[in-house]
Write a protein that holds these residues in place. Structure first.
Motif, PDB file in Angstrom:
ATOM      1  N   ILE A 128       0.889  -1.154   0.000  1.00  0.00           N
ATOM      2  CA  ILE A 128       0.000   0.000   0.000  1.00  0.00           C
ATOM      3  C   ILE A 128       0.927   1.204   0.000  1.00  0.00           C
ATOM      4  O   ILE A 128       1.482   1.574   1.042  1.00  0.00           O
ATOM      5  CB  ILE A 128      -0.898   0.018   1.257  1.00  0.00           C
ATOM      6  CG1 ILE A 128      -1.778  -1.233   1.308  1.00  0.00           C
ATOM      7  CG2 ILE A 128      -1.730   1.297   1.306  1.00  0.00           C
ATOM      8  CD1 ILE A 128      -2.497  -1.429   2.642  1.00  0.00           C
ATOM      9  N   VAL A 137      -4.086   6.154   6.670  1.00  0.00           N
ATOM     10  CA  VAL A 137      -4.279   4.977   5.810  1.00  0.00           C
ATOM     11  C   VAL A 137      -5.095   3.908   6.536  1.00  0.00           C
ATOM     12  O   VAL A 137      -4.771   3.513   7.651  1.00  0.00           O
ATOM     13  CB  VAL A 137      -2.914   4.382   5.398  1.00  0.00           C
ATOM     14  CG1 VAL A 137      -3.114   3.212   4.442  1.00  0.00           C
ATOM     15  CG2 VAL A 137      -2.023   5.451   4.780  1.00  0.00           C
ATOM     16  N   LEU A 139      -7.432   0.123   5.905  1.00  0.00           N
ATOM     17  CA  LEU A 139      -7.903  -0.944   5.028  1.00  0.00           C
ATOM     18  C   LEU A 139      -9.432  -0.906   4.999  1.00  0.00           C
ATOM     19  O   LEU A 139     -10.067  -0.342   5.882  1.00  0.00           O
ATOM     20  CB  LEU A 139      -7.449  -2.301   5.550  1.00  0.00           C
ATOM     21  CG  LEU A 139      -8.060  -2.755   6.884  1.00  0.00           C
ATOM     22  CD1 LEU A 139      -8.315  -4.249   6.915  1.00  0.00           C
ATOM     23  CD2 LEU A 139      -7.148  -2.344   8.031  1.00  0.00           C
ATOM     24  N   ASN A 170      -9.218  -5.166  -0.986  1.00  0.00           N
ATOM     25  CA  ASN A 170      -8.839  -4.190   0.032  1.00  0.00           C
ATOM     26  C   ASN A 170      -8.997  -2.809  -0.592  1.00  0.00           C
ATOM     27  O   ASN A 170      -8.163  -2.365  -1.376  1.00  0.00           O
ATOM     28  CB  ASN A 170      -7.390  -4.414   0.493  1.00  0.00           C
ATOM     29  CG  ASN A 170      -7.006  -3.445   1.608  1.00  0.00           C
ATOM     30  OD1 ASN A 170      -7.869  -2.783   2.186  1.00  0.00           O
ATOM     31  ND2 ASN A 170      -5.724  -3.366   1.915  1.00  0.00           N
ATOM     32  N   VAL A 172      -8.475   0.426  -0.050  1.00  0.00           N
ATOM     33  CA  VAL A 172      -7.705   1.319   0.827  1.00  0.00           C
ATOM     34  C   VAL A 172      -8.349   2.706   0.872  1.00  0.00           C
ATOM     35  O   VAL A 172      -8.780   3.235  -0.154  1.00  0.00           O
ATOM     36  CB  VAL A 172      -6.246   1.421   0.329  1.00  0.00           C
ATOM     37  CG1 VAL A 172      -5.456   2.418   1.165  1.00  0.00           C
ATOM     38  CG2 VAL A 172      -5.590   0.048   0.349  1.00  0.00           C
TER      39      VAL A 172
END
Lengths: 341, 341
Positions: A128, A137, A139, A170, A172
């Motif tokens: 990531i 950040v 998930l 995922n 993000v």
């Protein structure tokens, strides 16, 4: 059957058929070089892929190779559409409850959905990559489906039949960029960087009785830095099925083969309004934001930080026998320094 | 040079090089079968396309064919990204003024941008197909660029150099669906159906001195049912250049070759806050919503209806000599009855 895309072979990678146990795979250049090309012509191509799948499972595939998840791109390394719903209203209720706001009644009948970027997905084992930890950040572990062609105005029965593949994602999110971005009124853009999908995409029949009502009824297992973080059941509390989400997406436009539609962060009520953490005896969560909301409600403030450089996220799903269905998304947060093709 | 995509040849159509005067074209299967494949490998491919372009202009191309705009798909019939800015703040000011709201100061430094659907663009002469007139069908005439690869965090100088092609777009909007959708907070989805792009995409050098500061300084000519509707200059009052819009898009993620970035509805202030209609002596507008705002401000209520079945929209741009640069987007509003591939 199970399909994956190796990184070799250009921007769209190389389509491989993968054995049920994820041990072997075989490239199929004589059938379809890429997953998008297979989806473009699915009715003709799928039976041939299925034959190779049966050979792989029987151990009779002529050119079987070892299947290595880390060599995979996302099944569609780039796609013509990625639209993500927010089908688990518990997630929305939790976010709203933490800030003392009500959920509008329409949210239970009219799905939330945003259009995501689909030109540059990252591989399931790729970092990531961000330029700053201060972006917040997070998930978001989700289930996603890949569709065939869907006409405008299609109903849920028609859209259910258009589901070609199922995979994990995922999605993000950059939490600290979201409030200012949503305030502008145009939805997510900078706050939703590149998503990663599971190494393997599977046809719905592969899921057996766990696939019903256009929902996937199995726990989604999320691990954070090696510790259990969440195992909500993706079939529970999913207010809108994938069929309904696709119908929402197709209300005013056609969807073309290879469109990816996501479920939104999987989230279970667990008998209460907002669930609880694994530490607190619950099934936990599929994103840090929910744990932070839970902490805010229970303890007055969030205690768990967002992801930092070096943190690792693992997202996976097992079948009844404990076998990984899709392979694992396993990503480390890293500082962006460009990316190899 | 000038490039277009014929509808024949599959979902991505067939790339053709088009003569400067839009009279002849030539398919180039030996160089690149599709525009996306040319963009994927632009540095290698572009010089070969340029050679064919020069032959077409000299009348020496060996396999030149007549170029027919109605046979075109959008230059990218489907794309991996379509992100549309709102760079003409006059448009935003006008919308806000009509409802008595202020424009937040950040709007002058931080571009508005939404992620659009890119799996199913329609051709420049294809209908605007909808299921209901009650959706409030509106045109939005814009300029758009196609980028090469752009790294995350790229600055405006780097992004300016990544602009490969320029084209026009009709970003169709369903005005009556917008308020309820934006209220949900996730941005546009159902209210932004399939866009259409001009028959021809051109390299920036083709635009001569009209292309400067990553803006296109020429009037965008909009005709509604054969009557002049707008001719705002796309180079005027563009608060954010394409270089700035691309940098905004790339702040937290890479953009991959073939990403399309739009300007938003072209809109000129004309010395006042909100411009005026062509009937009122101004340069008019590039969408019905602006005219309706103008009517609301001037006359207390909108008078011009949104588009009805059978209405036609034409969007075009001429060079200094009066030659059409991109060919014309010419669409009729029609009831959706499925769509041929």
């Amino acid at each position: 059957m199970k399909l994956a895309t190796l990184k070799t072979g250009g921007r769209d990678g190389t389509l491989v058929v993968v054995s049920r146990d994820l041990v072997t795979c075989q490239a199929v250049p004589g059938i379809a070089r890429t997953l998008q090309s297979a989806l473009d012509d699915w009715d003709q191509v799928a039976p041939h892929l299925q034959s190779v799948y049966e050979q792989l499972n029987a151990g009779t595939a002529p050119e079987a190779d070892s299947f290595i998840e880390a060599e995979c791109a996302s099944p569609l390394p780039r796609a013509f559409q990625w639209a993500d719903g927010s089908a688990y209203i518990n997630h929305v209720e939790l976010v709203r409850k933490a800030r003392g706001a009500e959920v509008p009644p329409s949210f239970y009948t009219d799905p939330l959905m945003y259009q995501g970027g689909s030109d540059a997905f990252v591989g399931p084992c790729d970092p990531i990559a961000v330029l700053s930890e201060e972006w917040g950040v997070d998930l978001e572990a989700e289930v996603a489906v890949v569709t065939g062609d869907v006409p405008m105005g299609a109903g849920a029965e028609q859209t259910a039949a258009a589901i070609r593949l199922v995979m994990l994602v995922n999605d993000v999110s950059l939490r600290n960029l979201i409030p200012k971005e949503l305030e502008k009124g145009f939805g997510f853009y900078q706050s939703k960087p590149a998503s990663a999908f599971s190494p393997v995409a599977v046809t719905p029949d592969e899921l057996g009785s766990a696939w019903r009502d256009a929902r996937l009824h199995l726990p989604l297992v999320v691990t954070l830095n090696g510790q259990p973080f969440g195992r909500p059941n993706a079939g529970e509390d999913m207010t809108f099925s994938f069929a309904q989400l696709i119908a929402h997406a197709a209300r005013t436009r056609e969807l073309k083969a290879g469109s990816i539609i996501g479920s939104g962060t999987v989230s279970n009520k667990q008998g209460s309004l907002h669930g609880s953490s694994i530490e607190g005896g619950g099934v936990g969560y599929a994103c840090l934001a929910e744990l932070r909301m839970y902490e805010t409600i229970e303890q007055g403030a969030p205690r768990t930080p967002f992801l930092r450089f070096g943190d690792t996220v693992r997202i996976e799903m097992q079948d009844g026998a404990g076998t990984s269905i899709f392979g694992a998304i396993e990503q480390e947060v890293a500082h962006y320094h460009g990316r190899k093709e």
